[in-house]
Design a protein around this motif. Sequence first.
Motif, PDB file in Angstrom:
ATOM      1  N   THR A  86       0.856  -1.084  -0.121  1.00  0.00           N
ATOM      2  CA  THR A  86       0.105  -0.183   0.047  1.00  0.00           C
ATOM      3  C   THR A  86       0.881   1.170   0.023  1.00  0.00           C
ATOM      4  O   THR A  86       0.628   2.307  -0.672  1.00  0.00           O
ATOM      5  CB  THR A  86      -1.084  -0.118   1.355  1.00  0.00           C
ATOM      6  N   LEU A 222      -7.451   1.261   0.699  1.00  0.00           N
ATOM      7  CA  LEU A 222      -8.463   0.341   0.910  1.00  0.00           C
ATOM      8  C   LEU A 222      -8.480  -0.701  -0.176  1.00  0.00           C
ATOM      9  O   LEU A 222      -8.244  -1.977  -0.057  1.00  0.00           O
ATOM     10  CB  LEU A 222      -9.830   0.671   1.123  1.00  0.00           C
ATOM     11  N   ILE A 226      -6.607  -4.297   1.255  1.00  0.00           N
ATOM     12  CA  ILE A 226      -7.771  -5.423   1.430  1.00  0.00           C
ATOM     13  C   ILE A 226      -7.251  -6.489   0.241  1.00  0.00           C
ATOM     14  O   ILE A 226      -7.045  -7.631   0.935  1.00  0.00           O
ATOM     15  CB  ILE A 226      -9.160  -5.098   1.336  1.00  0.00           C
ATOM     16  N   VAL A 278      -9.701  -1.718   8.813  1.00  0.00           N
ATOM     17  CA  VAL A 278     -10.229  -0.713   8.316  1.00  0.00           C
ATOM     18  C   VAL A 278     -11.158   0.222   8.841  1.00  0.00           C
ATOM     19  O   VAL A 278     -11.088   1.590   8.681  1.00  0.00           O
ATOM     20  CB  VAL A 278     -11.400  -1.192   6.933  1.00  0.00           C
ATOM     21  N   TYR A 281      -9.052   2.574  10.629  1.00  0.00           N
ATOM     22  CA  TYR A 281      -8.154   3.577   9.905  1.00  0.00           C
ATOM     23  C   TYR A 281      -9.257   4.494   9.668  1.00  0.00           C
ATOM     24  O   TYR A 281      -8.638   5.671   9.429  1.00  0.00           O
ATOM     25  CB  TYR A 281      -7.862   2.562   8.574  1.00  0.00           C
TER      26      TYR A 281
END
Lengths: 295, 294
Positions: A86, A222, A226, A278, A281
């Motif tokens: 990421t 995301l 993910i 998530v 976050y």
Amino acid sequence: MTSPISLIRKDRSDPWRSHWPLIPAVVWLTAFFFVPLLLILAISFASRGLYGGVEWRFSAENYAMIVDPLYLWIYLRSFLLAAATTMVCLLFGFPLAYYMARLAPRWQGVWILLIIIPFWTNFLVRTYAWMFILRGEGLLNSVLLAMGAIDAPLDILYTNTAVLIGLVYGYLPFMVLPLYAAIARLDRSLVEAAWDLYAGRWSVFRRVIVPLTKPGVIAGCLLVFIPAMGAFITPDLLGGARTMMVGNLVQHEYLVIRDWPFGSAISFVLIATVLIGVTAYLSSGHRFDEWERSR
Amino acid sequence: MHNVPPSHRPVNLVFQHYALFPHLTVFRNVAFGLEMRRVPESQIRDRVTAALAMVKLIDKEDRVPSQLSGGEQQRVALARALVNRPAVVLLDEPLGALDQQLRRDMQVELKMIQEQVGITFICVTHHQEEALTMSDRVAVMDQGRILQIGTPQEIYESPSSVFVADFIGNSNRVAGAVERIDDTTYRFQAPDLPPMTVRPPLSLADGTRAMLVLRPERLSLSGDAREAGFDNAVPGRIDKAVYNGSEMQYWIRLTGAVVWKVYVPNATAEQKRFAPGESVCVRWNAADGVVLAE
């Protein structure tokens, strides 16, 4: 007697009416998300049959097994690799998306096409291509040796680095596209206003561009994190047996060892971890917004 | 200033659509320039508060721009520029996004704030009324060149060119030639029209081609051609009559090609109004005509 006005009032007072358009989405999610999810949850509390089937005998043993350092280490590696993927995607993706958004509209379309084109080829094939690039006598080493940059071939294939390269390659578009959408929407006059108010390059970026493109950053992160957390083709081909990720573990348990209950438990912990992560976050991002708005 | 980068010039902008930072409160929007210049925190609070007080937004400092009306956003943009104490504030079509009523109020308000702070405002506008009511000095530009600089009164009453006369306010015009009578008085002769008396500010040679420009509100109408009291009288016929509340606007055909506008204030209830097709006489004094050499 029914006047037109009372008809309108009646419509307003019916709370269900406004939810009707949601029904297809609810049906879809129920059939293809919630039901399978509950199935996995149910199986994860069952036991493995002697020859690989599922025996409906309640047991929490599968979850107890996960605490084994071997499996925790795989979770940790998955998390670190997904987080690194990421970060690297964001690092490369932001300048690329910014550059794209500043181009003439015609060239923006060309760039979007260039970013989408790789999807026309099978992901497996593209990952094989990376194996040819990264292996001992592969393209990368040949070029570096010919240039005299290295004396001996680099041992990249079947390492965490190879997996990271493969994941960044695979998920970069999912970072670039939402970032591009967010940056293209950014009002240029806000940047000019910041210049006018004595902001330097870094301040313009930090105080104006980043806060205003943050929805794109969040979406991109995301969309990369993910799937990267659950990736299994890339670590399987580029990481080999030494760098297993959770995705490989799940696949291994389901298809090789045929221990569906344990595979389900692993999957469920993965889903729960991602959901918690998530949520944390997003809520930290929201708190940061409040702080940023009125310090 | 040519060698100074834009960000270091003592100039701040008020952008056309304000360009307020949507993710910051009013207070932080105004504080932005001071923070960037690393002004101490205690001073920031005082200066921002003073700037917000000036634009009467002290009670809205915790709002974000989307919670403000158009006029309030305009004032935040102004405060954000003024708080830096620049030598000049540049305003790009500052009232362009506001509706008519608010526009009028803000014209007065901007002018008051400007007089209070004593900072030069340079205001770019296409709106002629705005240019006249807000300015001490007006520069009329066409395609990047300045055509005339002067007080609003000079620009409006003594335009230096047909472009300026047309751009600022409404005007009637007719082409012709001048013929000298004495030092200040000339006879203006246009095709198919009776001779007219004019007083150009500078002396012109006989036969000079010129344009006569007349403001519609400086003309008056009479139904009787023999009525005296004006230097000039030209007969015509009403083409169109429009009532707009405070005045009557007439379009009067003088010859086949020349149609003039005449604005007559609705000063009294008994006032005579003319209908389309009526014969009238357009009258004015020599001093009200502007003669522009071609």
